[in-house]
Design an enzyme around this catalytic site. Structure first.
Site, PDB file in Angstrom:
ATOM      1  N   ASP A 224     -26.107  79.752  20.364  1.00 50.98           N
ATOM      2  CA  ASP A 224     -26.641  80.709  21.336  1.00 50.98           C
ATOM      3  C   ASP A 224     -28.075  80.386  21.757  1.00 50.98           C
ATOM      4  O   ASP A 224     -28.798  79.653  21.070  1.00 50.98           O
ATOM      5  CB  ASP A 224     -26.661  82.119  20.719  1.00 50.98           C
ATOM      6  CG  ASP A 224     -25.277  82.740  20.661  1.00 50.98           C
ATOM      7  OD1 ASP A 224     -24.287  81.998  20.783  1.00 50.98           O
ATOM      8  OD2 ASP A 224     -25.194  83.970  20.492  1.00 50.98           O
TER       9      ASP A 224
ATOM     10  N   HIS B 269     -27.826  79.127  16.404  1.00 51.73           N
ATOM     11  CA  HIS B 269     -28.724  79.013  17.562  1.00 51.73           C
ATOM     12  C   HIS B 269     -29.256  77.589  17.636  1.00 51.73           C
ATOM     13  O   HIS B 269     -29.982  77.162  16.724  1.00 51.73           O
ATOM     14  CB  HIS B 269     -29.876  80.018  17.423  1.00 51.73           C
ATOM     15  CG  HIS B 269     -29.415  81.447  17.358  1.00 51.73           C
ATOM     16  ND1 HIS B 269     -28.931  82.010  16.200  1.00 51.73           N
ATOM     17  CD2 HIS B 269     -29.327  82.398  18.315  1.00 51.73           C
ATOM     18  CE1 HIS B 269     -28.575  83.271  16.446  1.00 51.73           C
ATOM     19  NE2 HIS B 269     -28.804  83.529  17.717  1.00 51.73           N
TER      20      HIS B 269
HETATM   21 NI    NI Z   1     -28.884  85.553  21.536  1.00 44.10          NI
END
Ligand code: NI
Length: 302
Positions: free
Chosen positions: A114, A259
Protein backbone atom coordinates in the site's frame (compact mmCIF):
# COMPACT_ATOMS: atom_id res chain seq x y z
CA UNK A 1 41.00 -8.13 -56.10
CA UNK A 2 40.26 -11.46 -54.49
CA UNK A 3 41.02 -10.02 -51.09
CA UNK A 4 38.52 -7.27 -51.77
CA UNK A 5 35.87 -9.83 -52.72
CA UNK A 6 36.63 -11.72 -49.51
CA UNK A 7 36.14 -8.54 -47.52
CA UNK A 8 32.83 -7.86 -49.23
CA UNK A 9 31.71 -11.43 -48.56
CA UNK A 10 32.75 -11.18 -44.92
CA UNK A 11 30.97 -7.87 -44.42
CA UNK A 12 27.82 -9.20 -46.10
CA UNK A 13 27.89 -12.26 -43.87
CA UNK A 14 28.31 -10.14 -40.77
CA UNK A 15 25.37 -7.91 -41.74
CA UNK A 16 23.27 -11.01 -42.39
CA UNK A 17 24.16 -12.41 -38.97
CA UNK A 18 23.22 -9.16 -37.27
CA UNK A 19 19.89 -9.12 -39.09
CA UNK A 20 19.17 -12.70 -38.05
CA UNK A 21 20.09 -11.78 -34.49
CA UNK A 22 17.65 -8.87 -34.51
CA UNK A 23 14.90 -11.03 -35.92
CA UNK A 24 15.50 -13.58 -33.17
CA UNK A 25 15.30 -10.91 -30.50
CA UNK A 26 12.01 -9.71 -31.88
CA UNK A 27 10.54 -13.17 -31.38
CA UNK A 28 10.93 -12.63 -27.67
CA UNK A 29 8.85 -9.47 -27.71
CA UNK A 30 6.04 -9.56 -25.20
CA UNK A 31 2.42 -10.00 -26.05
CA UNK A 32 0.21 -6.99 -25.90
CA UNK A 33 -3.18 -8.14 -24.82
CA UNK A 34 -4.03 -10.76 -22.25
CA UNK A 35 -6.75 -12.07 -24.52
CA UNK A 36 -4.15 -13.14 -27.05
CA UNK A 37 -2.15 -15.01 -24.46
CA UNK A 38 -4.84 -16.92 -22.64
CA UNK A 39 -3.97 -20.16 -24.38
CA UNK A 40 -0.32 -19.93 -23.49
CA UNK A 41 0.74 -22.13 -20.61
CA UNK A 42 3.88 -20.12 -20.00
CA UNK A 43 3.30 -17.07 -17.87
CA UNK A 44 4.57 -13.77 -19.12
CA UNK A 45 6.52 -11.59 -16.83
CA UNK A 46 6.89 -8.24 -18.38
CA UNK A 47 5.26 -6.40 -21.15
CA UNK A 48 6.63 -3.31 -22.76
CA UNK A 49 4.90 0.02 -22.74
CA UNK A 50 4.38 -0.10 -26.47
CA UNK A 51 2.98 -3.60 -26.23
CA UNK A 52 0.37 -2.52 -23.73
CA UNK A 53 -0.74 0.22 -26.06
CA UNK A 54 -0.95 -2.15 -29.00
CA UNK A 55 -4.33 -3.37 -30.09
CA UNK A 56 -4.80 -7.10 -30.71
CA UNK A 57 -4.99 -6.59 -34.48
CA UNK A 58 -1.52 -5.05 -34.40
CA UNK A 59 -0.04 -7.87 -32.40
CA UNK A 60 2.32 -10.09 -34.35
CA UNK A 61 0.85 -13.55 -34.27
CA UNK A 62 4.29 -15.11 -33.95
CA UNK A 63 4.87 -13.75 -30.48
CA UNK A 64 2.01 -15.24 -28.53
CA UNK A 65 3.45 -18.61 -27.71
CA UNK A 66 7.10 -17.79 -27.51
CA UNK A 67 7.55 -15.39 -24.64
CA UNK A 68 9.09 -16.86 -21.57
CA UNK A 69 9.43 -15.40 -18.08
CA UNK A 70 13.00 -14.48 -18.91
CA UNK A 71 12.02 -12.62 -22.06
CA UNK A 72 11.97 -9.32 -20.27
CA UNK A 73 11.80 -6.76 -22.98
CA UNK A 74 12.48 -3.51 -21.29
CA UNK A 75 13.32 -2.05 -17.96
CA UNK A 76 11.05 0.52 -16.36
CA UNK A 77 13.63 3.21 -16.99
CA UNK A 78 13.62 2.56 -20.71
CA UNK A 79 9.88 3.18 -20.77
CA UNK A 80 10.23 6.56 -19.22
CA UNK A 81 13.37 7.56 -21.06
CA UNK A 82 11.86 6.72 -24.42
CA UNK A 83 8.78 8.70 -23.48
CA UNK A 84 6.68 5.96 -24.98
CA UNK A 85 2.98 6.01 -24.24
CA UNK A 86 2.31 3.47 -21.53
CA UNK A 87 -0.93 5.34 -21.08
CA UNK A 88 -3.17 3.23 -23.20
CA UNK A 89 -6.61 4.75 -23.66
CA UNK A 90 -8.15 1.38 -22.96
CA UNK A 91 -6.56 0.01 -19.80
CA UNK A 92 -5.38 -3.56 -20.03
CA UNK A 93 -7.58 -5.95 -18.11
CA UNK A 94 -6.01 -8.24 -15.55
CA UNK A 95 -3.70 -10.61 -17.40
CA UNK A 96 -3.91 -14.40 -17.35
CA UNK A 97 -0.94 -14.75 -15.01
CA UNK A 98 -1.79 -17.06 -12.17
CA UNK A 99 -5.30 -17.65 -13.44
CA UNK A 100 -4.43 -21.33 -13.82
CA UNK A 101 -4.23 -21.47 -10.01
CA UNK A 102 -7.43 -22.66 -8.35
CA UNK A 103 -7.32 -21.09 -4.89
CA UNK A 104 -10.27 -23.27 -3.92
CA UNK A 105 -7.91 -26.23 -4.09
CA UNK A 106 -4.49 -24.73 -3.46
CA UNK A 107 -3.40 -22.81 -0.35
CA UNK A 108 -3.12 -19.30 -1.82
CA UNK A 109 -1.91 -16.10 -0.24
CA UNK A 110 -1.96 -12.59 -1.71
CA UNK A 111 0.81 -10.15 -0.84
CA UNK A 112 -0.33 -6.52 -0.99
CA UNK A 113 1.68 -3.31 -0.91
CA UNK A 114 0.00 0.00 0.00
CA UNK A 115 0.64 3.74 -0.15
CA UNK A 116 3.13 3.67 -3.03
CA UNK A 117 4.47 3.29 -5.54
CA UNK A 118 7.46 3.75 -3.23
CA UNK A 119 10.88 4.86 -4.37
CA UNK A 120 11.97 1.21 -4.39
CA UNK A 121 8.94 -0.04 -6.34
CA UNK A 122 10.94 -0.94 -9.44
CA UNK A 123 13.46 -2.94 -7.44
CA UNK A 124 10.67 -4.66 -5.50
CA UNK A 125 8.98 -5.60 -8.78
CA UNK A 126 12.28 -7.10 -9.96
CA UNK A 127 12.61 -9.10 -6.72
CA UNK A 128 9.05 -10.41 -7.06
CA UNK A 129 9.54 -11.19 -10.75
CA UNK A 130 12.79 -13.07 -10.11
CA UNK A 131 10.88 -15.21 -7.61
CA UNK A 132 7.97 -15.52 -10.10
CA UNK A 133 5.75 -14.10 -7.40
CA UNK A 134 2.63 -12.10 -8.26
CA UNK A 135 1.58 -9.28 -5.93
CA UNK A 136 -0.97 -6.48 -5.75
CA UNK A 137 -0.04 -2.81 -5.34
CA UNK A 138 -2.69 -0.50 -3.88
CA UNK A 139 -1.38 2.83 -5.06
CA UNK A 140 -2.22 6.38 -4.13
CA UNK A 141 -2.75 8.20 -7.40
CA UNK A 142 -1.14 11.35 -5.98
CA UNK A 143 1.99 9.34 -5.21
CA UNK A 144 1.93 7.61 -8.62
CA UNK A 145 1.78 11.05 -10.24
CA UNK A 146 5.09 11.90 -8.58
CA UNK A 147 6.70 8.51 -9.21
CA UNK A 148 5.92 7.73 -12.82
CA UNK A 149 8.78 5.25 -13.12
CA UNK A 150 7.49 3.32 -10.12
CA UNK A 151 3.93 3.29 -11.44
CA UNK A 152 5.19 2.10 -14.83
CA UNK A 153 7.36 -0.60 -13.25
CA UNK A 154 4.29 -2.11 -11.61
CA UNK A 155 1.90 -1.45 -14.49
CA UNK A 156 4.18 -2.90 -17.14
CA UNK A 157 4.75 -6.16 -15.30
CA UNK A 158 2.06 -8.75 -15.84
CA UNK A 159 2.85 -10.54 -12.59
CA UNK A 160 1.67 -7.44 -10.76
CA UNK A 161 -1.85 -6.22 -10.16
CA UNK A 162 -2.72 -2.55 -9.72
CA UNK A 163 -5.24 -1.59 -7.06
CA UNK A 164 -6.61 1.81 -6.02
CA UNK A 165 -5.93 3.25 -2.57
CA UNK A 166 -7.51 6.71 -3.18
CA UNK A 167 -5.90 9.98 -4.24
CA UNK A 168 -4.56 11.22 -0.91
CA UNK A 169 -5.38 8.70 1.83
CA UNK A 170 -8.22 10.36 3.74
CA UNK A 171 -10.55 8.53 6.10
CA UNK A 172 -13.46 8.21 3.68
CA UNK A 173 -16.10 7.95 6.41
CA UNK A 174 -15.37 11.57 7.34
CA UNK A 175 -16.10 12.80 3.80
CA UNK A 176 -19.29 13.66 1.94
CA UNK A 177 -20.39 11.69 -1.11
CA UNK A 178 -18.83 13.95 -3.72
CA UNK A 179 -15.44 13.95 -2.00
CA UNK A 180 -15.69 10.17 -1.66
CA UNK A 181 -16.51 9.92 -5.34
CA UNK A 182 -13.34 11.82 -6.20
CA UNK A 183 -11.15 9.71 -3.92
CA UNK A 184 -12.60 6.46 -5.25
CA UNK A 185 -13.48 7.04 -8.91
CA UNK A 186 -11.24 9.91 -10.03
CA UNK A 187 -8.36 8.07 -8.41
CA UNK A 188 -9.31 4.88 -10.26
CA UNK A 189 -9.30 6.75 -13.59
CA UNK A 190 -5.96 8.39 -12.83
CA UNK A 191 -4.34 5.11 -11.85
CA UNK A 192 -5.59 3.48 -15.04
CA UNK A 193 -3.97 6.31 -17.01
CA UNK A 194 -0.80 6.19 -14.90
CA UNK A 195 -0.28 2.43 -15.13
CA UNK A 196 -2.09 1.44 -18.32
CA UNK A 197 -3.94 -1.21 -16.34
CA UNK A 198 -7.59 -1.74 -15.57
CA UNK A 199 -8.31 -1.10 -11.88
CA UNK A 200 -11.12 -3.08 -10.24
CA UNK A 201 -9.89 -3.29 -6.64
CA UNK A 202 -10.19 -0.51 -4.09
CA UNK A 203 -8.60 -0.53 -0.67
CA UNK A 204 -10.12 2.16 1.54
CA UNK A 205 -7.46 4.04 3.55
CA UNK A 206 -7.30 2.72 7.15
CA UNK A 207 -9.71 -0.03 6.05
CA UNK A 208 -12.44 2.50 6.80
CA UNK A 209 -15.63 2.42 4.72
CA UNK A 210 -19.40 2.95 4.93
CA UNK A 211 -22.49 2.33 2.82
CA UNK A 212 -21.80 5.29 0.57
CA UNK A 213 -18.26 4.07 -0.13
CA UNK A 214 -19.63 0.66 -1.06
CA UNK A 215 -22.20 2.20 -3.38
CA UNK A 216 -19.62 4.31 -5.21
CA UNK A 217 -17.26 1.34 -5.49
CA UNK A 218 -20.04 -0.87 -6.85
CA UNK A 219 -21.00 1.70 -9.47
CA UNK A 220 -17.42 2.10 -10.64
CA UNK A 221 -16.76 -1.64 -10.81
CA UNK A 222 -14.48 -1.87 -7.79
CA UNK A 223 -14.48 -4.39 -4.95
CA UNK A 224 -13.42 -3.30 -1.46
CA UNK A 225 -10.30 -5.16 -0.43
CA UNK A 226 -9.25 -5.23 3.21
CA UNK A 227 -6.80 -7.75 4.75
CA UNK A 228 -6.61 -10.39 7.45
CA UNK A 229 -2.87 -10.38 8.07
CA UNK A 230 -1.42 -7.06 9.24
CA UNK A 231 2.36 -7.09 9.38
CA UNK A 232 2.38 -3.66 11.13
CA UNK A 233 5.46 -2.97 9.02
CA UNK A 234 4.89 0.81 9.19
CA UNK A 235 5.11 0.67 12.97
CA UNK A 236 8.10 -1.51 13.77
CA UNK A 237 10.16 -0.98 10.55
CA UNK A 238 11.90 -4.28 11.15
CA UNK A 239 12.41 -6.73 8.27
CA UNK A 240 12.66 -9.83 10.46
CA UNK A 241 9.46 -8.83 12.23
CA UNK A 242 7.63 -8.38 8.92
CA UNK A 243 8.40 -12.03 8.13
CA UNK A 244 7.69 -13.41 11.61
CA UNK A 245 4.40 -11.51 11.98
CA UNK A 246 3.19 -12.59 8.56
CA UNK A 247 4.17 -16.21 9.14
CA UNK A 248 2.49 -16.40 12.55
CA UNK A 249 -0.85 -15.06 11.21
CA UNK A 250 -1.02 -16.43 7.68
CA UNK A 251 -3.47 -19.12 6.65
CA UNK A 252 -4.85 -20.32 3.31
CA UNK A 253 -6.74 -17.46 1.65
CA UNK A 254 -4.94 -14.68 3.51
CA UNK A 255 -4.44 -11.16 2.24
CA UNK A 256 -1.22 -9.78 3.73
CA UNK A 257 -0.92 -6.02 4.30
CA UNK A 258 2.45 -4.33 3.77
CA UNK A 259 3.73 -0.95 2.58
CA UNK A 260 6.34 -0.72 -0.14
CA UNK A 261 7.24 2.83 0.93
CA UNK A 262 9.36 1.37 3.75
CA UNK A 263 12.84 0.03 2.84
CA UNK A 264 12.59 -2.45 5.73
CA UNK A 265 9.51 -3.96 4.11
CA UNK A 266 11.08 -4.17 0.65
CA UNK A 267 14.12 -5.84 2.26
CA UNK A 268 11.86 -8.40 3.97
CA UNK A 269 10.18 -9.61 0.79
CA UNK A 270 12.77 -12.18 -0.41
CA UNK A 271 12.75 -13.97 2.96
CA UNK A 272 8.98 -13.74 3.21
CA UNK A 273 8.55 -15.36 -0.20
CA UNK A 274 10.90 -18.20 0.76
CA UNK A 275 9.12 -18.74 4.09
CA UNK A 276 5.65 -18.77 2.50
CA UNK A 277 6.72 -21.11 -0.29
CA UNK A 278 8.37 -23.41 2.23
CA UNK A 279 5.11 -23.50 4.19
CA UNK A 280 3.35 -24.65 1.03
CA UNK A 281 1.62 -21.43 -0.01
CA UNK A 282 1.10 -20.35 -3.60
CA UNK A 283 1.39 -16.58 -3.97
CA UNK A 284 -1.17 -14.92 -6.21
CA UNK A 285 -2.74 -11.55 -6.94
CA UNK A 286 -5.83 -10.52 -4.99
CA UNK A 287 -8.03 -11.10 -8.06
CA UNK A 288 -6.74 -14.64 -8.44
CA UNK A 289 -7.14 -15.29 -4.72
CA UNK A 290 -10.77 -14.19 -4.74
CA UNK A 291 -11.77 -15.61 -8.11
CA UNK A 292 -14.09 -12.99 -9.51
CA UNK A 293 -14.46 -10.35 -6.81
CA UNK A 294 -17.85 -8.65 -6.93
CA UNK A 295 -17.89 -4.82 -7.25
CA UNK A 296 -19.09 -3.17 -4.05
CA UNK A 297 -18.50 -6.30 -1.98
CA UNK A 298 -16.05 -6.18 0.96
CA UNK A 299 -13.32 -8.82 1.22
CA UNK A 300 -10.62 -9.37 3.82
CA UNK A 301 -9.50 -12.75 2.53
CA UNK A 302 -10.82 -15.77 0.75
NI1 NI B 1 -2.69 3.15 3.37
Amino acid sequence: MKRRVDVVVAVTAAVALILVGCAKENIGQPVAQPSTTSASATPLVTTSASAIATTPSQTPSTTSATSSPTATSASPTSHTSSGSPHRSKTPVTQPPLGTNVDCGKVACVALTFDDGPGTQAASLVRTLTDARTPATFFMLSSVAANNKAGAAAVGNNLYMEVGNHSISHPNLTTLGASAQQRQIVTSQQRLEAQTGRKVTLFRPPYGSWNGSVRKIAAKSGQSLILWNVDTLDWKHRNSAKVVSTAMSEVRPGSIVLMHDIHPTTVAAVPNLIVALNKAGYTLVTVSTLLGNPVPGKVYSGR
